[in-house]
Every structure is written in structure tokens, then in C-alpha cells.
Design a protein around this motif. Structure first.
Motif, mmCIF file in Angstrom:
data_model
loop_
_atom_site.group_PDB
_atom_site.id
_atom_site.type_symbol
_atom_site.label_atom_id
_atom_site.label_comp_id
_atom_site.label_asym_id
_atom_site.label_seq_id
_atom_site.Cartn_x
_atom_site.Cartn_y
_atom_site.Cartn_z
ATOM 1 N N ALA A 1 -9.895 -36.046 4.708
ATOM 2 C CA ALA A 1 -10.079 -34.876 3.847
ATOM 3 C C ALA A 1 -9.433 -33.638 4.447
ATOM 4 O O ALA A 1 -9.117 -32.681 3.733
ATOM 5 N N ASP A 2 -9.228 -33.635 5.761
ATOM 6 C CA ASP A 2 -8.637 -32.474 6.425
ATOM 7 C C ASP A 2 -7.120 -32.565 6.556
ATOM 8 O O ASP A 2 -6.487 -31.632 7.055
ATOM 9 N N THR A 3 -6.529 -33.690 6.158
ATOM 10 C CA THR A 3 -5.077 -33.808 6.218
ATOM 11 C C THR A 3 -4.468 -32.974 5.102
ATOM 12 O O THR A 3 -4.768 -33.194 3.930
ATOM 13 N N PRO A 4 -3.608 -32.010 5.428
ATOM 14 C CA PRO A 4 -3.036 -31.160 4.374
ATOM 15 C C PRO A 4 -2.135 -31.958 3.444
ATOM 16 O O PRO A 4 -1.509 -32.938 3.858
ATOM 17 N N PRO A 5 -2.054 -31.571 2.171
ATOM 18 C CA PRO A 5 -1.079 -32.196 1.267
ATOM 19 C C PRO A 5 0.337 -32.019 1.810
ATOM 20 O O PRO A 5 0.585 -31.164 2.655
ATOM 21 N N HIS A 6 1.245 -32.815 1.302
ATOM 22 C CA HIS A 6 2.604 -32.808 1.842
ATOM 23 C C HIS A 6 3.272 -31.444 1.662
ATOM 24 O O HIS A 6 3.169 -30.814 0.613
ATOM 25 N N SER A 7 3.982 -31.039 2.700
ATOM 26 C CA SER A 7 4.730 -29.788 2.668
ATOM 27 C C SER A 7 6.134 -30.039 2.134
ATOM 28 O O SER A 7 6.570 -31.183 1.970
ATOM 29 N N GLU A 8 6.866 -28.959 1.883
ATOM 30 C CA GLU A 8 8.251 -29.085 1.426
ATOM 31 C C GLU A 8 9.086 -29.844 2.450
ATOM 32 O O GLU A 8 9.921 -30.687 2.093
ATOM 33 N N ALA A 9 8.861 -29.554 3.727
ATOM 34 C CA ALA A 9 9.647 -30.208 4.781
ATOM 35 C C ALA A 9 9.339 -31.699 4.859
ATOM 36 O O ALA A 9 10.240 -32.522 5.066
ATOM 37 N N GLN A 10 8.075 -32.071 4.696
ATOM 38 C CA GLN A 10 7.707 -33.487 4.715
ATOM 39 C C GLN A 10 8.298 -34.214 3.509
ATOM 40 O O GLN A 10 8.832 -35.328 3.632
ATOM 41 N N ALA A 11 8.199 -33.603 2.339
ATOM 42 C CA ALA A 11 8.729 -34.218 1.120
ATOM 43 C C ALA A 11 10.246 -34.381 1.211
ATOM 44 O O ALA A 11 10.811 -35.399 0.781
ATOM 45 N N LYS A 12 10.912 -33.384 1.779
ATOM 46 C CA LYS A 12 12.366 -33.456 1.952
ATOM 47 C C LYS A 12 12.739 -34.643 2.830
ATOM 48 O O LYS A 12 13.692 -35.379 2.541
ATOM 49 N N LEU A 13 11.983 -34.842 3.892
ATOM 50 C CA LEU A 13 12.254 -35.960 4.796
ATOM 51 C C LEU A 13 12.005 -37.293 4.095
ATOM 52 O O LEU A 13 12.760 -38.260 4.282
ATOM 53 N N MET A 14 10.963 -37.369 3.272
ATOM 54 C CA MET A 14 10.688 -38.586 2.513
ATOM 55 C C MET A 14 11.844 -38.901 1.566
ATOM 56 O O MET A 14 12.267 -40.063 1.433
ATOM 57 N N GLU A 15 12.371 -37.890 0.914
ATOM 58 C CA GLU A 15 13.509 -38.092 0.019
ATOM 59 C C GLU A 15 14.695 -38.695 0.768
ATOM 60 O O GLU A 15 15.356 -39.619 0.281
ATOM 61 N N ARG A 16 14.971 -38.193 1.956
ATOM 62 C CA ARG A 16 16.086 -38.705 2.760
ATOM 63 C C ARG A 16 15.825 -40.138 3.210
ATOM 64 O O ARG A 16 16.735 -40.976 3.225
ATOM 65 N N LEU A 17 14.592 -40.433 3.578
ATOM 66 C CA LEU A 17 14.254 -41.781 4.034
ATOM 67 C C LEU A 17 14.484 -42.796 2.915
ATOM 68 O O LEU A 17 15.088 -43.857 3.136
ATOM 69 N N VAL A 18 14.015 -42.473 1.724
ATOM 70 C CA VAL A 18 14.161 -43.387 0.593
ATOM 71 C C VAL A 18 15.632 -43.574 0.235
ATOM 72 O O VAL A 18 16.102 -44.699 0.033
ATOM 73 N N SER A 19 16.368 -42.492 0.160
ATOM 74 C CA SER A 19 17.778 -42.607 -0.219
ATOM 75 C C SER A 19 18.578 -43.335 0.855
ATOM 76 O O SER A 19 19.520 -44.073 0.542
ATOM 77 N N SER A 20 18.219 -43.170 2.119
ATOM 78 C CA SER A 20 18.931 -43.836 3.207
ATOM 79 C C SER A 20 18.735 -45.348 3.153
ATOM 80 O O SER A 20 19.691 -46.115 3.279
ATOM 81 N N ILE A 21 17.500 -45.788 2.955
ATOM 82 C CA ILE A 21 17.219 -47.229 2.877
ATOM 83 C C ILE A 21 17.819 -47.805 1.606
ATOM 84 O O ILE A 21 18.320 -48.939 1.588
#
Length: 766
Positions: free
Chosen positions: A462-482
Motif C-alpha cells: 500500500a505504501d509503494t507509490p504509483p508509477h512515475s513518468e521516469a518508471q513508465a518511460k523505462l517500461m516503454e523502452r523495455l517492451v519495445s527493446s524486447i
């Protein structure tokens, strides 16, 4: 301490101080309870969105936590002061009692400046003569020495406790002065042992260091004092020296099997130390970064980064230190690899280089391996690091891309791009002589922390913050890279458990991607309206990772080829689907959060998206089990069943909810909280079926597996929809279940067709 100061001390002021701190502690405890029960719990239940979801809720949580730290620190201060007062009072009593006994022996004690003098009475001698004089003098001096030690160590402990943090409060806890003072004394003793020349270290010294660091690794005062006393250079020289067999031959011969324990305890101690804000530790951290690209000593083949990175594999290091350290490490990597043109040969293990890592997974010569493990425990530092620039388009390098006209131009690479796609990793072997996987495996763990916002291997809370812009950006790169090259994952399948966990925490974003709606700013009116509806259907707290449907499909196909990656996403998707059914079918959901009043459309859309995700994963699974299908397929069921063991606090905690799922406070589903009744029932059914299949000796054919997956997907989706309808007392439970069935079937079958189009290289017959 002066004789007269102790003899005449009233202690009234100290009594008042202890009383004041006790009263303060009571008030702080009440404030802590109010902050936790009111501020913090209400924040976690609230329907945060946008900036508030990622920043304000986290700020509220940290603020509430500060009250808890304030209570801990105030308790420690009160305990140390109370203990000091009581001990000084005891020494005063001993002093006065000794003086009284001296009078009985015809001895007089007089003040002499800051000290005292013992004399025989002129008219009547002491029975023992000078021996009695000397004995009383020594007793009084011993009492004064003890009082001085109490006073000095109390002052040192209190100063050390308060200096641990520049802002806020420390959570270091001490029950009395002796405990805090003992930590300081033990830190000095062990630092002195660590400063010895490696050839002078005895097995007994090694035992003392291992035991002491193991006991005090989490003690903030000890850790800070040990590290700052030893110094950055002393830290490097110690670990490098211990692992130099030509020098530390005695402990190397008699204690080598325990080097891994010392490495772990030292790592944990240094991690704790870096959290301190004292000037001494600020210097230690700055010095350690500066020494990174230099040889540890004149005769050493090891550089500072190689030594220190192996002491970062355990513990939670300070984020700022990791950021500075990582930046300098990347600078050094660029120099040694000619901006990524070749393997950084300085990191290649060569005989007779020492083994700086003693876990058996690798030699420790590549500092990136240990550093990435440190990042896996420090999410914020990991996010910053991977989004940082490795080389820009203006630098001298050979990484190319094409511009809009199709002309080849220099590319800009992030640290993620370099490490995940381009780096030539130094060859490493484990203690069995096999190729080491620890470098890239630690990379996957660090990416897990960087994208999810919590340490790798843990579930969101419950204390984990929702995803930030920087985290989401990294996720986008990870998905596109794979998606671009799935061998970046399939050639290193051991990374898939982390990648699967990452995907499981971005399910709202992934489900949005399957709708093919346009999220760009220049989309037309109709497209924007469609997108707005999708955003209501799959609500996201925090920043969204905007991904292409094709990329998401190829990504899921790849993750599905590993049992652990498959299980992480499949289990979470089913729970997420059940949570969505529960969320949207609740008649109390506010109107502005409703996707549609048409329940058939609503249920069908949820079921279709969930079916597509499951179907896509199953296509990947079919690719993986082509061959020794029976044994390989059982591994998938075993991985599914094992997920039950990873769920803390009962079925479904954190699964399929994560930090991205946003639910109305009316619905009562907290972000990152426990799963609903609906998802709990579905998960229990999934786990029971997986456990049964894992024990089944018979192996299914691939076509049968595809059909079985379709049947299971339809069954679970129907159950979730029907259960949600039942929970909310909806009259059309039968219709809702049928809409879920058809939606799930269509989505699952669409996955197979779409996979054929976007990944024709997968020729699995399904």
C-alpha cells in the motif's frame, strides 16, 4: 569529570530533562498514532490520480513515517539520558560512601582544583597508614574515571544519534547508554582490526570481524563510526587485502570458506553507514567515488570500483551515493570500452587477479555486476541510473540509427540501451567453471526495481507509490527493446522471472495497449473520445506506460516462453481481470468513473482484453514446449502453483492490483492492497488446478494445450464475472457470465491470429 562537579551535583536539571523527554515521548506517540490511523490510512484509501498519485500520496506516507521515526529517536534519547542520570547518581553515592568510610579511618578528602587530595588527620593517624591513603585515593579516582566515561560516552552517543540525519529523524533505537556507547567502542575496535596489514590478520581477527559486523550491521551508530573510522581508502584496502592470497595467507588458508559471510556482513554494514548524513560519512562517500577509477594500492591489480562493487551486493545503499557512484562508473566504463566499441578489458578476470566476490556466482572482476545488485535494492536510484545517458549523438561512438529521411546518423543511448542491448559483457565463470549468469541476472533485478518502484523480489504494498513518468518511460523502452529483438531475453531466460514480474505490475497499461486507441496529443475528436473510454475501462493511478499493441504482443510472446515469466503475468492478469469485474460491476461506482452503463459491452471488453493477454502468453508457451513437451509443460504448471507460496498475507495480496490499479474508495479496493473476494476465489481455483496438473504425469500435445488454455481462460473469466455479479446482487448474473464467456473466447482466439501477424517467426501449430 571534576571531583567537585560529581560530589556536589544536584541532578535536578537532568531529572527535569528526562521528565520532559518522557512527556514529549507520550505526545509524539499520540501524534504517531493519529498520523498512521488518520493521515496515512486515509491517504492509502483515497482515489489518487495524476500528480497526486505519484507525489502527494508518497509525501503523505513519508510524513506519517517521520512521526514513527521521531518516536524511536525520542525514545533513544530519553533512554540514554535516563540511564546516564541513574549511573551518575550511582557514582555520586559511591563517591560519598567512600569519603565517609575514609573519615572512619581518620582520612580527609579535600578539593584541589579540579581534582582532590587524601590526607591523614594530623591529630590521629589512619590504621593502615599510607596504604589506607593510597587505597582511598585509588578508589575515588576509579569512581571519577567511571563517571567521566559515563559522561563522555553519553555525549558521544547522543551526538552520534542526532547527527545521523540532516533532516527529519533517525530510526536508530537504543535502550540505554551502554548499548549506544558499546556500539561506538566496538566500531573503533573492529576498524582497528580492519586497518591491520593483511599479512598480520589472524584467524581470530577474522572471527572477530565477522561476528562483530554480523551483529552490528544494522546499527546506525556502529556502522557510521566503523566506516568513517576506517575511511574509504581503508575500506578498499581491507577487502582487497583479505582476498590477496599472497598477503592474507593465514586467513586465506584457515577461513576461506567463511569469506562470503564476511563479505555479506561488511556490505550490510557499509549500506547502513551510507544512510548517515554526518560530515565524516559525506567525506567517505565522496572519497569512495573518487577512488573508483584508481588502483587500490601501488601493487594491486584491482581498481576501486571492482572492490567496492562487491561490497554492494547486500543492503540498502543511500540513493545519492549510488547515483554519484553509478555516474563515475559509467564514465570509467566509457573510457575502458572506447565508448562501447569493445569489451572493457580492465573488467576481465585475469590470473592472478584476486577473487573479490566470494558468493561463487562470479569472480567479482566486473564492477557492473555488484553495482546492479545494489540498484535492485534501491528503486529510485535504479530508475535514475537507467534513464541516464550513456553516449549522446554528439560523442565519438559507433551506435547508429536512421533519421526521418532514412539517413544513418549517430544515436543517443541511455544506460538502459547500452547495458540491455549493446554492451559486450566481460566473460565470467562461476565457482563450478560454468559461464556466469550473475551480470545479466542482476541487470534484470535492477530493472525490476527501476520500473516497479520497490526492491526486486518483493511485492508492491500500500505504501509503494504509483508509477512515475521516469518508471513508465523505462517500461516503454523495455517492451519495445524486447519486441525489436526477443533474443535479448530468450538468450538469457534466467532474466524472465524479473521481466514477468515487471509486466505483472503494468497490466492496466498493457490492457490499454491491446485496444489500439490513439493516445497522442494530435488524435482526432473521435479517437480522443475512444481513448477516454478506454482510460475509464482500464484506470491507471500515476503515469501510464504508453505502448504499441504490436510491441506488447511480441513482448508477451517472449515472456510466455519462460515458465516463471509466464506464471507471473498469467496469475496476475487473472486477478486483475477479476478485480476489474468487481470494480466496474459495483453499482456504487461514481458515474464519472463508469466505462458504460451497458453491462454487456463492459463485461465483454474486460473479458476480451484479458483473453488476449492470456492467449498471447500461451502462444509463447507453445513455442517453448515444442520438443520435450511433457516435462517442459509441467514446469509451467509448477511455476503457476508456486505463485501461491509467494503471496503474503493470504490469497491475492498485491496480485493483479499493484500500484497502477486505481479503485474508487466507494468500492473499497486500496491501491496495492489485498485482493477482493472475487479475485481471491479465482486465484484459489487457478492454484488448485495448477497443482493438480503439475502432478499429472501425462503431457499434453501442443494443440491440446492451446484448447486447454482456451477452456481455462473462459472458465476463470466466467467465474470472475459471475462472482462479481453475485457480490453486488445483480439480477442478470447468468447473462453476465455468458457475456464474459464469449468475450474471453474471442479475445483468446484473437491473440493467436494477431500473434501470427506480428510474430510470423513463431511457427507453433496451435
Amino acid at each position: 569529570m571534576d571531583f567537585e562537579a560529581l560530589h556536589s551535583a544536584s541532578f535536578g536539571l537532568l531529572d527535569d530533562t528526562v521528565s520532559d523527554w518522557t512527556s514529549m515521548l507520550t505526545r509524539l506517540t499520540n501524534l504517531k498514532k493519529a498520523a498512521e490511523d488518520g493521515l496515512h490510512k486515509q491517504a492509502n484509501k483515497s482515489n489518487w490520480a495524476g500528480y497526486n498519485a505519484t507525489v502527494s500520496r508518497e509525501f503523505v506516507g513519508k510524513t506519517a513515517g517521520e512521526f514513527g521515526d521521531a518516536v524511536v529517536q525520542a525514545t533513544s534519547i530519553r533512554n540514554i539520558m535516563r540511564d546516564t542520570r541513574d549511573e551518575l547518581k550511582a557514582q555520586q553515592r559511591l563517591l560519598k560512601d567512600a569519603i565517609e568510610r575514609g573519615r572512619g579511618k581518620n582520612l580527609t578528602v579535600t578539593v584541589n582544583g579540579g581534582g582532590f587530595t587524601v590526607r591523614e588527620n594530623p591529630d590521629k593517624k589512619a590504621p593502615g597508614g599510607q596504604a589506607d591513603v593510597d587505597a582511598l585515593r585509588d578508589e575515588l579516582q576509579g569512581i571519577l574515571n567511571k563517571a567521566t566515561e559515563i559522561d563522555t560516552t553519553a555525549s558521544t552517543a547522543l551526538k552520534a544519534l542526532v547527527d545521523l540525519v540532516d533532516h527529519g529523524f533517525s530510526d536508530a533505537s537504543y535502550k540505554d547508554r551502554d548499548t549506544a556507547a558499546g556500539a561506538v567502542k566496538e566500531a573503533e575496535r573492529l576498524a582497528a582490526l580492519a586497518r591491520k596489514k593483511p599479512e598480520d590478520l589472524t584467524p581470530e581477527d577474522f572471527d572477530a570481524l565477522k561476528a562483530g559486523l554480523g551483529r552490528y550491521a544494522g546499527d546506525e551508530i556502529f556502522a557510521e563510526h566503523f566506516a568513517s573510522t576506517l575511511g574509504a581508502k581503508g575500506t578498499l584496502e581491507f577487502w582487497a587485502g583479505v582476498n590477496e592470497p599472497r598477503l592474507a595467507y593465514r586467513i586465506g588458508h584457515e577461513r576461506v570458506d567463511q569469506f562470503d559471510d564476511l563479505q555479506k556482513h561488511l556490505s550490510l554494514t557499509l549500506a547502513t553507514a551510507t544512510q548517515a548524513d554526518t560530515p565524516e560519512m559525506s567525506k567517505w562517500k565522496a572519497d569512495m567515488v573518487s577512488l573508483g577509477d584508481q588502483p587500490v594500492s601501488r601493487n594491486s591489480t584491482s581498481m576501486g570500483f571492482q572492490v567496492m562493487s562487491n561490497l554492494m551486493r547486500w543492503g540498502n545503499y543511500d540513493d545519492r551515493f549510488l547515483t554519484d557512484y553509478g555516474s563515475r562508473l559509467i564514465e570509467t566504463e566509457k573510457k575502458l570500452s572506447d565508448n562501447g566499441r569493445h569489451v572493457p578489458m580492465a573488467w576481465q578476470h585475469m590470473i592472478p587477479s584476486p577473487y573479490l566476490n566470494r558468493t561463487g556466482t562470479d569472480t567479482g572482476s566486473d564492477p557492473m555486476t555488484g553495482f546492479l545488485k545494489a540498484l535492485s535494492n534501491s528503486p529510485d536510484a535504479a530508475t535514475d541510473f537507467f534513464n541516464g545517458t550513456f553516449v549522446s549523438k554528439d560523442e565519438d561512438h559507433e551506435f547508429m540509427t536512421k533519421d526521418k529521411e532514412g539517413k544513418e546518423v549517430k544515436d543517443t543511448l541511455s544506460n538502459f540501451d547500452y547495458l540491455f542491448e549493446e554492451r559486450d559483457w566481460p566473460q565470467e565463470r562461476d565457482d563450478k567453471g560454468e559461464d556466469s549468469i550473475s551480470g545479466r541476472n542482476n541487470l534484470a533485478l535492477a530493472l525490476e526495481a527501476a520500473t516497479t518502484g520497490h526492491p526486486a523480489g518483493e511485492m508492491p504494498t500500500a505504501d509503494t507509490p504509483p508509477h512515475s513518468e521516469a518508471q513508465a518511460k523505462l517500461m516503454e523502452r523495455l517492451v519495445s527493446s524486447i519486441s525489436e529483438d526477443n533474443k535479448r531475453l530468450t538468450d538469457h531466460g534466467y532474466m524472465s522471472d524479473s521481466i514477468g514480474q515487471i509486466a505483472s505490475e503494468y497490466l492496466p497499461d498493457i490492457n490499454r495497449a491491446t485496444t489500439d486507441t490513439d493516445s497522442s496529443a494530435d488524435a482526432g475528436r473521435v479517437e480522443k473520445e475512444a481513448r477516454a473510454r478506454v482510460e475509464k475501462l482500464f484506470p491507471v493511478a500515476g503515469a501510464e506506460a504508453v505502448m504499441d499493441h504490436r510491441d506488447v504482443t511480441r513482448f508477451l510472446l517472449t515472456v510466455g516462453q519462460d515458465p516463471e515469466g509466464y506464471a507471473a503475468v498469467e496469475v496476475s492478469q487473472k486477478a486483475y481481470m477479476a478485480n476489474l469485474m468487481d470494480y466496474h460491476l459495483n453499482p456504487d461506482l461514481p458515474a464519472d468513473q463508469r466505462y458504460s452503463d451497458n453491462k454487456q459491452l463492459l463485461v465483454s471488453e474486460i473479458a476480451h482484453a484479458s483473453g488476449e493477454v492470456s492467449g498471447t502468453l500461451n502462444v509463447g508457451r507453445q513455442e517453448a514446449v515444442a520438443g520435450p513437451a511433457a516435462e517442459a509443460d509441467k514446469k509451467y504448471e509448477q511455476s503457476m502453483a508456486q505463485w501461491k507460496n509467494g503471496v503474503s498475507g493470504g490469497i491475492g495480496t498485491g496480485i493483479g492490483v499493484g500500484v497502477s490499479f486505481i479503485a474508487s474508495p466507494v468500492v473499497g479496493a486500496a491501491v496495492g492492497g489485498a485482493a477482493t473476494t472475487v479475485s481471491s476465489l479465482i486465484l484459489e481455483e487457478i492454484f488448485q488446478n495448477a497443482e493438480a496438473k503439475a502432478k499429472d504425469a501425462a503431457g499434453a500435445q501442443m494443440g491440446e494445450d492451446w484448447e486447454s488454455g482456451l477452456d481455462s481462460n473462459v472458465k476463470y473469466t466466467q467465474s470472475a464475472a459471475a462472482e462479481a455479479a453475485k457480490v453486488h446482487n445483480l439480477p442478470d448474473e447468468g447473462d453476465i457470465a455468458e457475456w464474459a464467456r464469449t468475450g474471453a473466447r474471442d479475445g483468446y482466439q484473437h491473440a493467436g491470429d494477431f500473434a501470427d501477424r506480428v510474430a510470423p517467426e513463431l511457427q507453433t501449430d496451435i
